[in-house]
Design a protein around this motif. Structure first.
Motif, PDB file in Angstrom:
ATOM      1  N   MET A  48       0.972  -1.216   0.037  1.00 55.04           N
ATOM      2  CA  MET A  48      -0.079   0.000  -0.100  1.00 55.04           C
ATOM      3  C   MET A  48       0.827   1.190  -0.034  1.00 55.04           C
ATOM      4  O   MET A  48       1.504   1.495   0.991  1.00 55.04           O
ATOM      5  CB  MET A  48      -0.949   0.040   1.152  1.00 55.04           C
ATOM      6  CG  MET A  48      -1.827  -1.132   1.265  1.00 55.04           C
ATOM      7  SD  MET A  48      -3.178  -1.377  -0.144  1.00 55.04           S
ATOM      8  CE  MET A  48      -4.352   0.055   0.275  1.00 55.04           C
ATOM      9  N   GLY A  49       1.018   1.766  -1.286  1.00 61.10           N
ATOM     10  CA  GLY A  49       1.797   3.035  -1.350  1.00 61.10           C
ATOM     11  C   GLY A  49       0.986   4.243  -1.578  1.00 61.10           C
ATOM     12  O   GLY A  49      -0.223   4.257  -1.808  1.00 61.10           O
ATOM     13  N   PRO A  50       1.522   5.367  -1.965  1.00 61.90           N
ATOM     14  CA  PRO A  50       0.862   6.735  -2.185  1.00 61.90           C
ATOM     15  C   PRO A  50      -0.258   6.146  -3.384  1.00 61.90           C
ATOM     16  O   PRO A  50      -1.507   6.798  -3.582  1.00 61.90           O
ATOM     17  CB  PRO A  50       1.833   7.703  -2.756  1.00 61.90           C
ATOM     18  CG  PRO A  50       2.986   7.185  -1.906  1.00 61.90           C
ATOM     19  CD  PRO A  50       2.861   5.593  -1.839  1.00 61.90           C
ATOM     20  N   ALA A  51       0.290   5.601  -4.525  1.00 63.99           N
ATOM     21  CA  ALA A  51      -0.553   5.222  -5.705  1.00 63.99           C
ATOM     22  C   ALA A  51      -1.827   4.665  -5.262  1.00 63.99           C
ATOM     23  O   ALA A  51      -3.104   4.921  -5.566  1.00 63.99           O
ATOM     24  CB  ALA A  51       0.056   4.603  -6.669  1.00 63.99           C
ATOM     25  N   GLU A  52      -1.752   3.557  -4.580  1.00 59.97           N
ATOM     26  CA  GLU A  52      -2.960   2.638  -4.054  1.00 59.97           C
ATOM     27  C   GLU A  52      -3.838   3.443  -3.170  1.00 59.97           C
ATOM     28  O   GLU A  52      -5.085   3.234  -3.042  1.00 59.97           O
ATOM     29  CB  GLU A  52      -2.331   1.544  -3.273  1.00 59.97           C
ATOM     30  CG  GLU A  52      -1.759   0.045  -3.858  1.00 59.97           C
ATOM     31  CD  GLU A  52      -0.679   0.712  -4.636  1.00 59.97           C
ATOM     32  OE1 GLU A  52       0.251   1.490  -3.871  1.00 59.97           O
ATOM     33  OE2 GLU A  52       0.088   0.180  -5.787  1.00 59.97           O
ATOM     34  N   LEU A  53      -3.425   4.486  -2.498  1.00 61.83           N
ATOM     35  CA  LEU A  53      -4.280   5.341  -1.694  1.00 61.83           C
ATOM     36  C   LEU A  53      -4.860   6.514  -2.456  1.00 61.83           C
ATOM     37  O   LEU A  53      -5.647   7.393  -2.053  1.00 61.83           O
ATOM     38  CB  LEU A  53      -3.622   5.664  -0.455  1.00 61.83           C
ATOM     39  CG  LEU A  53      -2.819   4.695   0.433  1.00 61.83           C
ATOM     40  CD1 LEU A  53      -2.286   5.539   1.589  1.00 61.83           C
ATOM     41  CD2 LEU A  53      -3.687   3.797   1.020  1.00 61.83           C
TER      42      LEU A  53
END
Ligand SMILES: [Zn+2]
Ligand SMILES: [Zn+2]
Lengths: 199, 199
Positions: free
Chosen positions: B117-122
């Motif tokens: 879960m990184g910035p893209a997933e959020l």
């Protein structure tokens, strides 16, 4: 309130499940949507099929999607023993906890004149007929230890005796692993009065 | 075990619901069959429709069966305030507990590199873009007070400052009506250190 009328409808519908209030219905709906869509769709389809197709066994009255349930239709079960329970919940509990290999009769209730539950509603005409057929040798009365359950048990014992059939009750006593301190007084008194030799 | 394979299947399927073990699944199935067939069929149909039709709002990412959710589409909500939460559960909690009339952004998770879960997933690219549009004046960070939630809050605060936007956090402290004795030590220490004038 959460921006999705359909989600609010799902939360509301989930509350028909026993023990499910607003908070847990919400948690259920979110989890289904977030992680369990496949299993949720499967649940909905099994639920629809079960509620449409499951009726009652013509012999013992438990839930069954076939005219005769798996227990009554099993030639390996002892038809000389008939255990009477109030509902399929108790049937399942006895199946899971004991090695009982006899048959069952499910009252789908208990004698309760005020709720309109009399002998006819409990299928006692069918039970009487079953006892008259001569195959049953022992009627095991496993109604719940409540006032109405005891009254029902008393009625069933009379029915058995009228048909010349042995009637038995589940033994009362201190639950295994139960601490005496937490056992209710009635049970404790009963267990004390019915004490057995410790040899 | 209870003589009905379909019933066993229903009990099994009910266990996909959070907090539902074998015993409560059984109780649910029996109650549906015995007393709630109509409401159970309704539940199954609402569940199917919800799981098939509910997606995510294109603006805030919360659950929605329409491209834009009821909150984002409501012209009465203050678009200068944007509250970031981890999931629709927290969105609903804030809606129910507070009089907040701003908008939301739902991360659908929290920063957690080990879980991918990184910035893209959020959806933080979309959030960055939203902040750049100039409408948002305050970013209210309402992630959960866990290690990962705190790390996420820190990241969001930097994002806001980089965009020249005020960032705020929910106040920590002793819950209203909570007895000090039962408040965890971290919260108590925090509340004590952050004590305010009682005048
Ligand atoms: Zn049967
Ligand atoms: Zn939205």
């Amino acid at each position: 309130m959460n921006g999705s009328p359909l989600l609010a409808e799902l939360v509301d519908a989930l509350r028909c499940l026993p023990g499910v209030g607003q908070k847990s219905a919400q948690r259920m709906a979110y989890q289904l949507l977030q992680r369990e869509r496949g299993r949720g769709l499967k649940l909905a389809s099994v639920m629809t099929e079960a509620l449409q197709r499951i009726g009652h066994c013509s012999q013992c009255r438990t839930f069954s999607e076939t005219p005769v349930c798996g227990i009554c239709g099993n030639p390996g079960r002892d038809r000389h023993l008939l255990c009477v329970v109030e509902s399929p919940v108790e049937l399942a509990a006895i199946e899971q906890a004991t090695g009982y290999r006899g048959c069952y009769f499910v009252l789908l209730g208990r004698l309760s004149p005020l709720d309109g539950m009399g002998p006819a509603e409990l299928g006692l005409d069918r039970l009487t007929q079953r006892l008259a057929e001569g195959e049953v040798e022992e009627l095991i009365i496993a109604t719940n230890p409540t006032v109405e359950g005891e009254a029902t048990a008393h009625y069933l014992a009379q029915l058995a005796r009228a048909g010349g059939i042995r009637a038995s009750r589940l033994a009362h006593g201190v639950p295994l692993g139960g601490e005496l301190e937490f056992v209710d007084r009635g049970t404790l008194a009963h267990a004390f009065g019915g004490r057995q030799s410790a040899d």
